[in-house]
Design a protein around this motif. Sequence first.
Motif, short mmCIF file in Angstrom:
data_model
loop_
_atom_site.label_atom_id
_atom_site.label_comp_id
_atom_site.label_asym_id
_atom_site.label_seq_id
_atom_site.Cartn_x
_atom_site.Cartn_y
_atom_site.Cartn_z
N PRO A 16 42.15 33.41 40.69
CA PRO A 16 43.03 32.58 39.86
C PRO A 16 44.17 33.38 39.24
N VAL A 17 45.34 32.74 39.09
CA VAL A 17 46.37 33.31 38.25
C VAL A 17 46.98 32.17 37.43
N MET A 18 47.19 32.42 36.13
CA MET A 18 47.82 31.46 35.23
C MET A 18 49.19 32.02 34.88
N ALA A 19 50.26 31.29 35.18
CA ALA A 19 51.60 31.77 34.86
C ALA A 19 52.50 30.57 34.70
N HIS A 20 53.25 30.54 33.60
CA HIS A 20 54.06 29.36 33.30
C HIS A 20 55.50 29.69 32.94
#
Lengths: 267, 267, 267
Positions: free
Chosen positions: B45-49
């Motif tokens: 997973p990667v979370m990037a906004h």
Amino acid sequence: MEINATTLWRDILAVRTKAPLVHNITNYVVMNSTANALLSIGASPVMAHAEEEVIDMVTIAGSLVINIGTLSKAWVAAMHKAMKKAHELQKPIVFDPVGAGATPYRTQTILELIHETPPSIIRGNSSEIKALVEAGIKTKGVDSTESSESAIEAAKHLSQKYGAVICISGATDHILNQEEYVRVENGHPMMTKVTGLGCTATAVVAAFAAINPSMMEATAHGMAAMGIAGEIAAKNVAGPGSLQVNFLDTLYSLSEADVHSHLKICA
Amino acid sequence: MEINATTLWRDILAVRTKAPLVHNITNYVVMNSTANALLSIGASPVMAHAEEEVIDMVTIAGSLVINIGTLSKAWVAAMHKAMKKAHELQKPIVFDPVGAGATPYRTQTILELIHETPPSIIRGNSSEIKALVEAGIKTKGVDSTESSESAIEAAKHLSQKYGAVICISGATDHILNQEEYVRVENGHPMMTKVTGLGCTATAVVAAFAAINPSMMEATAHGMAAMGIAGEIAAKNVAGPGSLQVNFLDTLYSLSEADVHSHLKICA
Amino acid sequence: MEINATTLWRDILAVRTKAPLVHNITNYVVMNSTANALLSIGASPVMAHAEEEVIDMVTIAGSLVINIGTLSKAWVAAMHKAMKKAHELQKPIVFDPVGAGATPYRTQTILELIHETPPSIIRGNSSEIKALVEAGIKTKGVDSTESSESAIEAAKHLSQKYGAVICISGATDHILNQEEYVRVENGHPMMTKVTGLGCTATAVVAAFAAINPSMMEATAHGMAAMGIAGEIAAKNVAGPGSLQVNFLDTLYSLSEADVHSHLKICA
């Protein structure tokens, strides 16, 4: 520099007794689990990122964690401010370059932050540490696909450039500054299946950095405490869900005997 | 389209082997639990906004999750960008319209996002799916109070309009596109007492969509894996706290025998 | 005002039956754990902070939680809006002044919020409650270092000024308004080692406030439910990791017998 089971246990007791306030400007994914790990080891966590308060918060803190896992503009401005103030007050700054190399924005932001205010300690996986030195290195998201050994040259370079202790975490943790080198062999492979245990390691190192002025010792003690707790917690678990729960329980109840029987360090 | 225990097991192995990078722009509540579920199933997973990096991040990802659970302006702009880039690169976009119908802002934002870039898959509960079709439908927060059957007509309409696979999740999951229809009967009622398992389902579907070009198969496999893991995990638990822990352990250790003995699918 | 095991059990059943929607504008650290606690007690949580939707969200909610744990400008504006609307619609506002006194920005923001729209209930630890009355009080981060007794005078002052019920939580919870006073003695010391259980208490109180018009009763019932669940959950746990899991399980399965045998209240 002296790092062994006796010094580790001494510093665990110091964290438990002094309950240092660790100021975290960290990513959304790990805020809860990091705060819980800091409480379990005996520290007092605070998460605060508003530009209006980071200077006041770092002023009352024992150390500062900067973790760029879920970046955005306003947060970067707050990170700059907090790092400058921590540096001015000579409080340890522990920096986590999450996902360095994954996107140019991420790598560039990190380099700007650490160029303006050199951190005391940088902890990353091998891809991240290498990405801070070699432009254009290929990183796959936030999980490393390479051995920690492969980044030792990059770590030496970084340490020289910024005067910081560098920790490359992995199956083996390599910790070095310009003169010294320590290897910690604790930990368990299943720890990579719990999100944010790398980020947690950074925060735990910051707890030790708040009570021990030697950044080499603080880093080695923090990484060893993490690794030992993970190793003990992983015994007989059914998967990453129970590992996460056991890990907090183990950090909380870590004993002198645990430390002496499990520590695998090469100083 | 072929969906059965053999194809599900094949795709679970594919996720574990390929560890696809799943880029999540998701809500604050579920970031940690979603990341843990993706790690447990074998994905990365990667979370990037940040607007500055979403295009680069989606470029190296295998699929994109858009979840509007805790909306705000800057995030919506980043969602638009990431979705456009994913569409351009033909990477699967899995969309979660959390709380559609609860407020006009939420419903309108969703409609703007999916109108500009049609997602590959939309997964929601019956209230959410209906709210995207019927204006002014009454939604109570983010938890659905209606049966999933009641939204099938709305789902067919949505599928036709956007060319997407629609999944209405609930006691029974209904999955359809313009030609095909699958029903998954796995799961456990206590799963509704763990926050964000719907959001987690969306992310797990995205992991399967990253390794199987058939969006119908990916959705059915993802929902079935979630349901089977939830069902097994719910055996003998004392409540939602232990369910959440067991769920991750079960996703991690799901075996071929588990899949063959539990799958309840009607393709 | 009537507060005893019978009224507590009646209100637990009411929360389970009515499943009130609790609108939370809360901090990043506790969003997940708070949502899980609200689901476990039987309420329906929603987290929403966009200025564009908070008015619509609070309109369909049974109560509003304002928690300033991880402040920033845009969120404060949304808090103002949501509080005004809740006040206009006579919906209970439960306020959590996390870390009041730790930084001037934090203290000032809280005072501006509650001055503009007085909350129905304020729940904090002793340092936080005192910081709202005495300027310049020394607070160490977000964890209190003083007994809850020491803040009773400050709480009385606050209650008079804002017309709110004040709850000072700690080993003993002191709950008062201008005429009444209740003491809850439930809980367990290890609860301070799980991050955000104070914030969770605030949210659980909001669930009770949504189904009982007496703010004194709602606060006492909420704090007692938290304390009893924590006390039962802490039996035989190995540490804070399993306490967090057991706590959710216990909230979910709390029985009439549990309430009658554990409640320690002084009304």
